[in-house]
Design a protein around this motif. Structure first.
Motif, short mmCIF file in Angstrom:
data_model
loop_
_atom_site.label_atom_id
_atom_site.label_comp_id
_atom_site.label_asym_id
_atom_site.label_seq_id
_atom_site.Cartn_x
_atom_site.Cartn_y
_atom_site.Cartn_z
N PHE A 108 -10.71 72.35 9.18
CA PHE A 108 -10.58 73.66 8.52
C PHE A 108 -9.59 73.58 7.36
O PHE A 108 -9.77 74.19 6.32
N MET A 109 -8.51 72.76 7.55
CA MET A 109 -7.50 72.69 6.49
C MET A 109 -7.75 71.48 5.58
O MET A 109 -6.93 71.13 4.75
N HIS A 110 -8.92 70.83 5.78
CA HIS A 110 -9.35 69.74 4.89
C HIS A 110 -8.38 68.58 4.83
O HIS A 110 -8.33 67.86 3.83
N LEU A 111 -7.56 68.37 5.85
CA LEU A 111 -6.62 67.24 5.78
C LEU A 111 -7.37 65.92 5.73
O LEU A 111 -6.91 64.95 5.14
N ILE A 166 -17.26 70.05 -0.10
CA ILE A 166 -17.89 71.20 0.56
C ILE A 166 -18.56 70.70 1.82
O ILE A 166 -19.48 69.87 1.76
N LEU A 167 -18.08 71.17 2.93
CA LEU A 167 -18.63 70.66 4.20
C LEU A 167 -19.90 71.45 4.52
O LEU A 167 -19.99 72.63 4.19
N TYR A 187 -18.57 73.33 10.23
CA TYR A 187 -17.66 74.43 10.57
C TYR A 187 -18.02 75.03 11.93
O TYR A 187 -17.19 75.20 12.81
N LYS A 238 -6.90 70.61 19.87
CA LYS A 238 -7.42 71.77 19.12
C LYS A 238 -6.73 71.85 17.77
O LYS A 238 -7.35 72.06 16.72
N ALA A 239 -5.40 71.64 17.79
CA ALA A 239 -4.64 71.75 16.55
C ALA A 239 -5.13 70.72 15.53
O ALA A 239 -5.33 71.05 14.35
N GLY A 264 -15.90 74.99 15.33
CA GLY A 264 -15.55 76.27 15.95
C GLY A 264 -15.94 76.27 17.42
O GLY A 264 -15.12 76.60 18.30
N VAL A 320 -8.41 71.82 13.96
CA VAL A 320 -8.22 72.85 12.92
C VAL A 320 -7.64 72.20 11.65
O VAL A 320 -8.12 72.42 10.54
#
Lengths: 542, 218, 143, 315
Positions: free
Chosen positions: C61-64, C10-11, C16, C53-54, C20, C57
């Protein structure tokens, strides 16, 4: 079917509804199996009609348009509805969870969705027959496919939908193999069939979306004329060929890799010996899967693509051939010092070895740039891909069907009739397609309704071969169906194999294994573990 | 069923063929990532179109792109990025078991997505009016270079397919919001929300590449 | 219910919001950079910013960043195969004229819909746009 | 089948045919060797290690580094050889000699037209001088076709709105089949032409004869000759039978119903317009598939054809 042990997957939930809404991978596998065999028979019948038409140089029983529609349907149904789903979706669905000790595939509902998408796609594609059929060839090359007024839209929509069924099956298998292997089964303790299905799933997932976008653009072009592939509107038909073959060459490896997976199982079981070069075969499967994406240009050497691209594609094409050669030699050496039994599955495995070698070697002719200029789009190519697809994948599929038949239905087919059918198929196949090699190199173009006198004799011989081949399949259909009712009952491990699917009952119970499976021994430990085929209970040791 | 499962009492969501919910969640995530791979390759076909036709007529692409409204494009990018942020926050709040905050974030994402589509609608309407359409429907003058309709073919195909994916995304987020309100998810089981989040971030990712390629050519 | 072996990641909220805002800033940067004419590398710069940017994300955001590395391999694999597809196709489309210049481009590079009138394209009747209209203009043999 | 042809390949009649056949035969011999190894291996192992009685434990030898390296390295060396050999010949087939005579080839739905630099043009029959390179500049007016002459071992797709290139140098006089090998619809298998290789003198004579438009022939006789050489015969008959196109018999001078319902008097200018712009007025019950002969037929040739059709209808 009546007195099968009452709690097998075939009979435990009763009624049609339980079949139509099942999420049991075995039932979905059986449903796929019935569908692909139906389409195989349909397209096979079309092939026999085509060969009858080619018996004599001019008109025999139909005119040019009908002939064009028939060979297009033969190609499209065989490829999209039979050979691509055949081993992964039918046999693979049934066998994969059993082989890795899982209760089911990772996403059972997605598996059922994939089946219904397959049925929807098949209906729409076959609906094109009612609309007057398609006459563009299974490749739908533009600008012919955008100009002709035949039912290209419904066939291409069918293909678009079938693509999703293929993607979902591939996705399901990758997650199943990654996540649901029995404890103790590391990547190098999996059976090679699972490696084959894994490599196939990787290609299915990577290549099929591009087919989706290509076919979607073709439909948009036909409906709204936005001119992407239309040369009069600034588009380029060769670009369509790039998009189409970027999917379609990996697709031929979707067809052959699961076949190679089956052959590894058959050769190991019926030579009763450790598979030779396990790692080499496993890495070859993955190697083929990845390199197959860089060679599609060898379908387009004479299509006006640049000479630089032609040289590059030819160079890489040769290196895709090497892993297949390695596998053939590894299978051959597996038979060294084995205890080889010539049951029907092994007969099909051996005919695979012989016929796929011919198919693979003729690929070298078509990979060499200057020779391909002469041979492209002639019957040499027709013979090449029939040797690789029918001599390769279909022989492996037949071997797989006969190998897992007792496991799927708990009954054994008649060995005598199976060998008779195998003989007919082998002889008929070679009669039909070896002559086409000679016709092709003599200059007989492909997709010809009428041809010159000099090819009449060879076409006649090839057509007779097609009847022999068709007769072989008729015999097979009869004795397999008969075995469902009158076949001898078999136990869990009729062939004496060490892979995990033989450790549960045949036909297996609904959730595969009674206890949570843990891997006790490798799939090919014939040098450490004693296991005897059922028909040898009485025999004395050699 | 494995002993560990039986003892702990299987959670409602656990499907019979998984050993434990951690394996089920990891499988779902792997399946989702592979699905995202197919989406990337689906859009990849269109990016390949863009690359080839731009290489064939570079000046026309430059000249045609001046007729696109960069401010609207930029606003759309901002809208989509914020919707990505709100989606990520929705997952985070469900991990912390805050149902209300999750619903709030989900609705924010839906609102932003519809703003995106409305802006897209205006752009399309403007182009339909001017006649900047693909293929034979192209009736606009004043773009130099050969075959300017090819740019609009590529433009409409890419933004159209992306728009369809935004619509599908909104449908799925709505379905997830409905299930959240029904209390199907908790701090222990939020996989469906996470999967929707992954899908939505991919839709944003594709727009992040679409925006400079279509709107900022020079 | 048993806690998954690996703690759920949990970040903190700031991460986030920070990511953003970084994305928004990068958007402004890429729009601003596009106004300066840097010639060919303009495309390259735009792609680098988009890639940055990619990856923001994807990683956060995608938790990679915190998940099984396999998912990152899948994402990179997709981009790799896409790149192979585009590059090999451009080996063809860009080099058709290397041996003989006449093969480089189409014969008639103006699409048929522009030939109808000198005043610019008019909406053509549907069938005249069919692909089998006459396309080859007379090439003097000496060309 | 004279000396240069073999069981596998048609007679060699161009300079490149020899090299292509040499590589073909090399691959054939290497493949036969590998095929023999596999078949011998299967048969020998099958018989030698066939299962006798009960199965027992078998060998645990499951890899052998030397063997595995051998059957990877040897095929790799062989294919690299085949690649470079193929690429060498391919480059010679693709780079056209500078002084070649250039013929413009146009493929359209279901016949070939050839335009010579000197203004002569022919349909379905390419006449070329022997021992002289001929460059083919090809394009199509509708769908993709493919120019294939088996005896010369050349094949190249003919693309719409793009030129594609091929060349050959015929080494023996004679007539060779010319096929279309890219599926192009209903008449794909009828799109067969021929390449006539003649001596230099005969070529010069033919060129001379064909650039002169029917001198010494009456208009009707020249029209009759054009009816066959320009392939009108493939779609239009003279005896009233309906083919791809309407028959010429009995329609001249009468009102003809068009596909859009209007009816037109079949006179000289209707026929001239239908030859030069066939899609303008399409007869009822027929598809608009007739390609235009604009630029193929000179005015005198159009007049000759019209005169011939009138003669057919008079008697």
């Amino acid at each position: 079917m009546s007195d099968i042990t009452h709690d097998s997957y075939l009979s435990s939930p009763k009624g049609i509804k339980s079949w139509l809404l099942t999420v049991d991978h075995k039932r979905i596998g059986i449903m796929y199996f019935v569908a692909i065999m139906f389409f195989f028979a349909l397209a096979g019948l079309l092939a026999v009609i085509l060969r009858t038409e080619l018996l004599s140089p001019d008109r025999v029983l139909m005119d040019a348009d009908t002939y064009n529609q028939f060979f297009t349907l033969h190609g499209a149904i065989m490829i999209f509805l039979f050979i691509i789903p055949s081993i992964p979706a039918a046999l693979g669905n049934f066998v994969l969870p059993l082989m890795i000790g899982a209760k089911d595939v990772a996403f059972p509902r997605l598996n059922l969705a994939s089946w219904y998408i397959y049925v929807a796609g098949a209906l729409i594609a076959v609906f094109s027959i009612l609309q007057g059929g398609v006459d563009t060839g299974w490749t739908f090359y533009t600008p012919y496919s955008t100009g002709t007024n035949t039912a290209v839209i419904s066939m291409t929509t069918g293909v678009f939908i079938l693509g999703f069924s293929s993607i979902f099956t591939g996705l399901n298998f990758i997650v199943t193999i990654h996540k649901l292997r029995a404890p103790g089964m590391t990547w190098f303790k999996m059976p090679l069939m699972v490696w084959g299905l894994y490599a196939t799933a990787v290609i299915q997932v990577l290549a099929t979306p591009v087919l989706g976008i290509t076919v979607a653009l073709l439909i948009v072009e036909r409906l709204m004329g936005i001119g992407i592939f239309d040369p009069a509107m600034g588009g380029d038909p060769v670009l369509y060929q790039h998009f189409f073959w970027f999917y379609s060459h990996p697709a031929v490896y979707i067809m052959i890799l699961p076949g190679m997976g089956i052959i590894s199982e058959l050769i190991a079981t019926f030579s009763h010996r450790r598979i030779f070069g396990y790692k080499a075969i496993a890495y070859s499967s993955l190697g083929i899967a990845l390199m197959s994406f860089l060679v599609w240009g060898h379908h387009m050497f004479t299509s006006g693509q640049s000479e630089l691209a032609a040289m590059l594609f030819s160079f890489i094409t040769f290196f895709v051939g090497i892993p297949s050669g390695i596998k053939i030699f590894n299978w051959l050496t597996t038979m060294y010092k084995g205890q080889i039994s010539f049951k029907t599955p092994m007969l099909y495995a051996i005919s695979f070895l012989v016929l796929f070698t011919v198919g693979g070697l003729t690929g070298i002719f078509l990979g060499a740039l200057s020779v391909d200029i002469h041979l492209h789009d002639t019957y040499f190519v027709v013979a090449h891909f029939h040797y690789v697809m029918m001599g390769g994948t279909v022989m492996a599929l037949l071997g797989g069907i006969h190998y897992w038949w007792p496991k799927m239905f708990g009954r054994m087919y008649s060995e005598l009739w199976a060998r008779v059918a195998c003989a007919f198929v082998f002889v008929g196949f070679n009669m039909t397609f070896f002559t086409q090699f000679v016709m092709g190199s003599q200059g007989m173009p492909r997709r010809y309704y009428q041809y010159g006198e000099q090819f009449a004799r060879m076409h006649g011989f090839s057509s007779i071969g097609a009847y022999v081949l068709g007769f072989g399949f008729l015999i097979m259909f009869v004795y397999l169906i008969a075995s469902l009712f009158k076949g001898r009952r078999v136990g869990a491990n009729p062939w004496g194999s060490l892979t995990m699917e033989w450790e549960t009952a045949s036909p297996p119970i609904a959730h595969n294994f009674d206890t949570d499976k843990v891997l006790e021994h490798g799939p090919y430990d014939y040098d450490r573990i004693e296991v005897t085929p059922e028909d040898e209970k009485g025999k004395v040791t050699a | 069923m494995s002993a560990e499962n039986a003892a702990a009492g299987t959670a409602a969501h656990l499907q019979h063929h998984f050993v434990d919910s951690e394996q089920q969640q990891e499988s779902a995530k792997l399946g989702m990532w592979i699905f995202l791979l197919t989406e990337i390759l689906l859009f990849g076909g269109l990016f390949c179109f863009y690359a080839i036709y731009r290489a064939w007529n570079p000046e026309m692409f430059y000249d045609a792109h001046t007729h696109l409204d960069i401010t609207l494009g930029a606003i759309n990018t901002v809208v989509l990025i914020t919707s990505s942020v709100t989606m990520a926050l929705a997952i985070r709040s469900m991990q912390l078991d805050q149902k209300r905050a999750t619903l709030l974030n989900l609705f924010a994402t839906l609102a932003l997505a519809s703003v995106f589509l409305v802006i897209k609608y205006f752009e399309y309407a403007h182009k339909f009016e001017l006649g900047q359409l693909p293929g034979k429907y192209y009736t606009f003058e004043g773009i130099a270079g050969s075959n300017p309709h090819v740019f609009f073919s590529v433009y409409f195909m890419m933004t159209g397919l992306h728009g369809i994916h935004v619509l599908i995304g909104m449908g799925v987020i709505g379905w997830i919001a409905y299930r959240t309100s029904k209390g199907h998810f908790s701090g222990k089981y939020y996989t469906p929300i996470e999967m929707t989040g992954l899908y939505w971030h991919l839709v944003d990712l594709i727009w992040i590449f679409l925006f400079p390629l279509l709107y900022l050519i020079s | 219910m048993t806690q998954p072996k690996r703690a759920i990641h949990i970040l903190p909220l700031q991460t986030y919001l920070g990511i953003g805002s970084a994305l928004l800033i990068l958007t402004v940067v890429t729009v601003w950079v596009a106004t300066i004419d840097l010639g060919p590398i303009n495309l390259l710069v735009a792609m680098i910013i988009a890639a940055a940017k990619a990856s923001l994300v994807a990683l956060f955001f995608m938790h990679l960043k915190y998940d099984n590395k396999l998912y990152a391999v899948i994402l990179l694999g997709a981009l790799l195969f896409l790149a192979a597809f585009v590059v090999f196709t451009m080996f063809d489309t860009m080099d058709r004229g290397i041996i003989d210049g006449v093969r480089a481009g189409p014969i008639n590079d103006q699409a048929v819909i522009y030939e109808q009138s000198t005043s610019g394209p008019t909406l053509p009747p549907a069938e005249s746009v069919r692909s089998d209209t006459v396309l080859h203009r007379e090439i003097s043999p000496s060309e | 089948m004279d000396s240069t042809g073999s069981f596998w390949l048609p007679p060699q009649s161009s300079t490149m045919a020899g090299e292509v056949d040499a590589l073909f035969n090399f691959i054939l011999y290497v493949s036969t060797v590998f095929f023999a190894i596999v078949v011998f291996g299967v048969v020998f192992f099958g018989l030698r290690y066939r299962r006798r009685g009960k199965t027992g434990l078998t060998t645990s030898k499951d890899h052998n580094l030397f063997l595995e390296i051998a059957w990877t390295a040897i095929p790799t060396v062989l294919i690299v050889i085949v690649f470079f050999w193929g690429f060498k010949d391919y480059m010679r087939m693709v780079v056209t000699p500078a002084y070649a005579t250039e013929v413009k080839v146009t493929g359209q739905k279901w016949f070939w037209t050839f335009d010579y630099p000197e203004g002569a043009n022919a349909v379905n029959e390419l006449v070329v001088p022997v021992n002289q390179p001929v460059k083919l500049l090809m394009s199509s007016t509708d769908v993709i076709h493919s120019f294939f002459v088996p005896s010369f071992r050349i094949k190249m797709d003919v693309l719409p709105n793009r030129y594609s290139m091929s060349w050959f140098e015929a080494t023996r006089e004679g007539e060779y089949d010319l096929y279309c090998t890219e599926f192009c619809g209903k008449g794909h298998s009828e799109m067969i032409g021929s390449v006539k290789v003649v001596s230099d003198s005969a070529y010069a004579a033919w060129l001379e004869a064909s650039t002169v438009f029917g001198e010494g022939l009456t208009l009707e006789e020249y029209g009759e000759q054009l009816y066959t050489t320009k392939a009108c015969v493939t779609c239009h008959t003279l005896d009233g039978k309906k083919l791809e196109g309407p028959t010429f018999l009995g329609r001249f001078g009468s009102e003809i119903r068009m596909s859009d319902g209007s009816s037109v008097l079949m006179d000289e200018n209707y026929m001239r317009e239908s030859i030069l712009n066939p899609k303008a007025k399409v007869a009822d019950g027929y598809q608009p598939v007739m390609p235009t002969f604009q630029g193929i037929l000179k005015d005198r040739q159009v007049d000759a054809l019209i005169a011939y059709i009138k003669k057919i209808n008079q008697n």
